[in-house]
Design a protein around this motif. Structure first.
Motif, PDB file in Angstrom:
ATOM      1  N   LYS A   1       0.851  -1.183   0.000  1.00 27.54           N
ATOM      2  CA  LYS A   1       0.000   0.000   0.000  1.00 27.54           C
ATOM      3  C   LYS A   1       0.893   1.242   0.000  1.00 27.54           C
ATOM      4  N   ASN A   2       0.289   2.383  -0.336  1.00 29.96           N
ATOM      5  CA  ASN A   2       1.050   3.627  -0.425  1.00 29.96           C
ATOM      6  C   ASN A   2       0.119   4.802  -0.127  1.00 29.96           C
ATOM      7  N   ARG A   3       0.700   5.964   0.109  1.00 32.70           N
ATOM      8  CA  ARG A   3      -0.084   7.174   0.341  1.00 32.70           C
ATOM      9  C   ARG A   3       0.526   8.337  -0.428  1.00 32.70           C
ATOM     10  N   LEU A   4      -0.257   9.377  -0.606  1.00 34.48           N
ATOM     11  CA  LEU A   4       0.214  10.545  -1.345  1.00 34.48           C
ATOM     12  C   LEU A   4       0.876  11.570  -0.433  1.00 34.48           C
ATOM     13  N   VAL A   5       1.797  12.328  -1.008  1.00 36.74           N
ATOM     14  CA  VAL A   5       2.394  13.497  -0.349  1.00 36.74           C
ATOM     15  C   VAL A   5       2.443  14.612  -1.381  1.00 36.74           C
ATOM     16  N   ILE A   6       2.698  15.818  -0.904  1.00 38.02           N
ATOM     17  CA  ILE A   6       2.917  16.950  -1.811  1.00 38.02           C
ATOM     18  C   ILE A   6       4.416  17.070  -2.026  1.00 38.02           C
ATOM     19  N   ALA A   7       4.852  16.923  -3.266  1.00 37.02           N
ATOM     20  CA  ALA A   7       6.272  17.083  -3.593  1.00 37.02           C
ATOM     21  C   ALA A   7       6.521  18.544  -3.977  1.00 37.02           C
ATOM     22  N   THR A   8       7.552  19.135  -3.405  1.00 34.30           N
ATOM     23  CA  THR A   8       7.933  20.517  -3.732  1.00 34.30           C
ATOM     24  C   THR A   8       9.419  20.533  -4.075  1.00 34.30           C
ATOM     25  N   GLY A   9       9.878  21.648  -4.576  1.00 32.65           N
ATOM     26  CA  GLY A   9      11.301  21.795  -4.832  1.00 32.65           C
ATOM     27  C   GLY A   9      12.085  21.676  -3.534  1.00 32.65           C
ATOM     28  N   GLU A  10      13.369  21.357  -3.647  1.00 31.99           N
ATOM     29  CA  GLU A  10      14.202  21.193  -2.462  1.00 31.99           C
ATOM     30  C   GLU A  10      14.167  22.449  -1.601  1.00 31.99           C
TER      31      GLU A  10
ATOM     32  N   VAL B   1       4.865  25.613   0.761  1.00 31.95           N
ATOM     33  CA  VAL B   1       3.618  24.844   0.675  1.00 31.95           C
ATOM     34  C   VAL B   1       3.469  24.040   1.963  1.00 31.95           C
ATOM     35  N   ASP B   2       2.376  24.254   2.663  1.00 37.61           N
ATOM     36  CA  ASP B   2       2.172  23.590   3.950  1.00 37.61           C
ATOM     37  C   ASP B   2       1.089  22.518   3.930  1.00 37.61           C
ATOM     38  N   ASP B   3       0.095  22.672   3.049  1.00 36.04           N
ATOM     39  CA  ASP B   3      -1.006  21.707   3.025  1.00 36.04           C
ATOM     40  C   ASP B   3      -1.707  21.729   1.676  1.00 36.04           C
ATOM     41  N   LEU B   4      -2.733  20.912   1.545  1.00 36.47           N
ATOM     42  CA  LEU B   4      -3.451  20.793   0.280  1.00 36.47           C
ATOM     43  C   LEU B   4      -4.065  22.114  -0.174  1.00 36.47           C
ATOM     44  N   LYS B   5      -4.533  22.929   0.773  1.00 36.51           N
ATOM     45  CA  LYS B   5      -5.181  24.193   0.417  1.00 36.51           C
ATOM     46  C   LYS B   5      -4.250  25.106  -0.363  1.00 36.51           C
ATOM     47  N   ASP B   6      -2.957  25.010  -0.078  1.00 34.31           N
ATOM     48  CA  ASP B   6      -1.998  25.867  -0.775  1.00 34.31           C
ATOM     49  C   ASP B   6      -1.924  25.569  -2.267  1.00 34.31           C
ATOM     50  N   LEU B   7      -2.331  24.370  -2.662  1.00 29.93           N
ATOM     51  CA  LEU B   7      -2.269  23.995  -4.076  1.00 29.93           C
ATOM     52  C   LEU B   7      -3.288  24.760  -4.924  1.00 29.93           C
TER      53      LEU B   7
ATOM     54  N   SER C   1      12.360   8.478  -2.991  1.00 30.81           N
ATOM     55  CA  SER C   1      13.380   8.077  -3.967  1.00 30.81           C
ATOM     56  C   SER C   1      14.148   9.273  -4.517  1.00 30.81           C
ATOM     57  N   ALA C   2      13.578  10.475  -4.375  1.00 34.44           N
ATOM     58  CA  ALA C   2      14.223  11.681  -4.896  1.00 34.44           C
ATOM     59  C   ALA C   2      14.443  12.702  -3.783  1.00 34.44           C
ATOM     60  N   LYS C   3      14.705  12.216  -2.569  1.00 36.66           N
ATOM     61  CA  LYS C   3      14.769  13.105  -1.406  1.00 36.66           C
ATOM     62  C   LYS C   3      15.905  14.117  -1.476  1.00 36.66           C
ATOM     63  N   ASP C   4      16.889  13.891  -2.343  1.00 33.64           N
ATOM     64  CA  ASP C   4      17.970  14.859  -2.508  1.00 33.64           C
ATOM     65  C   ASP C   4      17.575  16.008  -3.426  1.00 33.64           C
ATOM     66  N   LYS C   5      16.419  15.855  -4.109  1.00 35.97           N
ATOM     67  CA  LYS C   5      16.001  16.874  -5.072  1.00 35.97           C
ATOM     68  C   LYS C   5      14.657  17.500  -4.748  1.00 35.97           C
ATOM     69  N   VAL C   6      13.840  16.810  -3.952  1.00 32.88           N
ATOM     70  CA  VAL C   6      12.515  17.347  -3.621  1.00 32.88           C
ATOM     71  C   VAL C   6      12.261  17.209  -2.122  1.00 32.88           C
ATOM     72  N   ASP C   7      11.342  18.015  -1.646  1.00 31.66           N
ATOM     73  CA  ASP C   7      10.854  17.887  -0.274  1.00 31.66           C
ATOM     74  C   ASP C   7       9.461  17.280  -0.318  1.00 31.66           C
ATOM     75  N   ALA C   8       9.085  16.599   0.742  1.00 34.32           N
ATOM     76  CA  ALA C   8       7.758  15.992   0.823  1.00 34.32           C
ATOM     77  C   ALA C   8       6.968  16.626   1.954  1.00 34.32           C
ATOM     78  N   VAL C   9       5.809  17.149   1.629  1.00 33.41           N
ATOM     79  CA  VAL C   9       4.892  17.699   2.630  1.00 33.41           C
ATOM     80  C   VAL C   9       3.840  16.631   2.904  1.00 33.41           C
ATOM     81  N   GLU C  10       3.793  16.156   4.124  1.00 33.07           N
ATOM     82  CA  GLU C  10       2.866  15.074   4.473  1.00 33.07           C
ATOM     83  C   GLU C  10       1.412  15.555   4.426  1.00 33.07           C
ATOM     84  N   ILE C  11       0.533  14.638   4.036  1.00 36.09           N
ATOM     85  CA  ILE C  11      -0.906  14.892   4.017  1.00 36.09           C
ATOM     86  C   ILE C  11      -1.521  14.050   5.132  1.00 36.09           C
TER      87      ILE C  11
END
Length: 269
Positions: A126-135, A141-147, A211-221
């Motif tokens: 199983k898997n879940r979604l996150v918001i990927a942003t630039g490093e 971006v803090d949450d879904l509303k910011d999108l 897998s790309a943690k050196d290039k992107v940040d992940a904002v948890e949902i």
């Protein structure tokens, strides 16, 4: 009595033949054949050796490469060839009769579309979604509303892609209207856009961001705002290596297979 040279040669030939008979018998007992009818040596696990083609969801790219190497090591003679794409593309390939042995999608609905072409699916992760942003998350971006901010370049997977369906599901649930600058054919394409700076943010699986943690940040949902992606795996009925394909699908649910998946950030099925 001393044998003449010709007699010695005859005696040696008889002795050699006598020694080879039991060896040949042992070889016949150990030799296995794959379902295509060609000889194949058995692996240490007892599964027949074969060349398997595995159609797998794009979000499994990194972990399946690792899993494939581990499987080949413990199953000598087996070769795995992976074809990664959006689940909707994989389903289309199966429907068109593309030769393959195993199908793994990122949602059960995609697998259901080719139910007549597969064996019984098993959920392997199983898997879940996150918001990927630039490093460094430069746009804060803090949450879904910011999108919903029209100044933000957001990219999403296309609606027919499992990640796109999950994205729409969670955004609709929160009544958040997002106008993406593009809709991509796979979740990996979404990740690539963010990695390259062509998008400010995108919805991807947690494992993709990892897998790309050196290039992107992940904002948890938060879980109550998120969706759970399920990955079913199944053999294909047209496979010429049915026994070997079944063994690989079963291995994905084994302790060894599950450890590799969970170490990569996938959740237990």
């Amino acid at each position: 009595m001393t044998l003449a040279p010709a007699g010695r040669r005859t005696a040696a030939a008889v002795l050699t033949a006598a020694l080879l008979v039991p060896l040949a018998a042992c070889g016949n007992d150990d030799t296995k054949k794959d379902t295509g009818g060609s000889p194949a040596s058995g692996s240490a696990s007892g599964a027949p050796a074969a060349n398997l083609t595995v159609l797998a969801a794009a979000s499994l790219t990194d972990v399946f490469k690792e899993a494939g190497a581990a499987y080949e090591k413990s199953h000598p003679g087996t070769k795995l060839t992976f074809s990664f794409a959006g689940s909707q593309e994989l389903v289309a390939q199966v429907s068109q009769g593309s030769p393959a042995d195993v199908l793994v999608t990122a949602d059960t609905k995609s697998m259901d579309k080719v139910r007549a072409d597969t064996g019984t699916p098993a959920i392997i992760a199983k898997n879940r979604l996150v918001i990927a942003t630039g490093e460094g998350n430069p746009h804060k971006v803090d949450d879904l509303k910011d999108l919903a901010d029209t100044k933000l370049k957001v990219v999403l997977a296309a609606p027919e892609v499992p990640a796109g369906k999950y994205s729409k599901q969670i955004l609709d649930k929160q009544k958040i209207a997002v106008k993406p600058v593009s809709q991509e054919p796979s979740v990996r394409a979404v990740l690539s856009k963010v990695e390259l700076g062509e998008a400010d943010a995108g919805l991807v699986y947690r494992t993709d961001a990892e897998s790309a943690k050196d290039k992107v940040d992940a904002v948890e949902i938060p879980d109550d705002q998120n969706a759970v992606a399920q990955y079913p795996a199944a053999t294909l009925k047209e496979s010429k290596n049915a026994e070997a394909a079944t063994a690989f699908v079963a291995w994905l649910s084994s302790p060894e297979g599950q450890k590799i998946l969970q170490d990569a950030g996938f959740q237990k099925p």
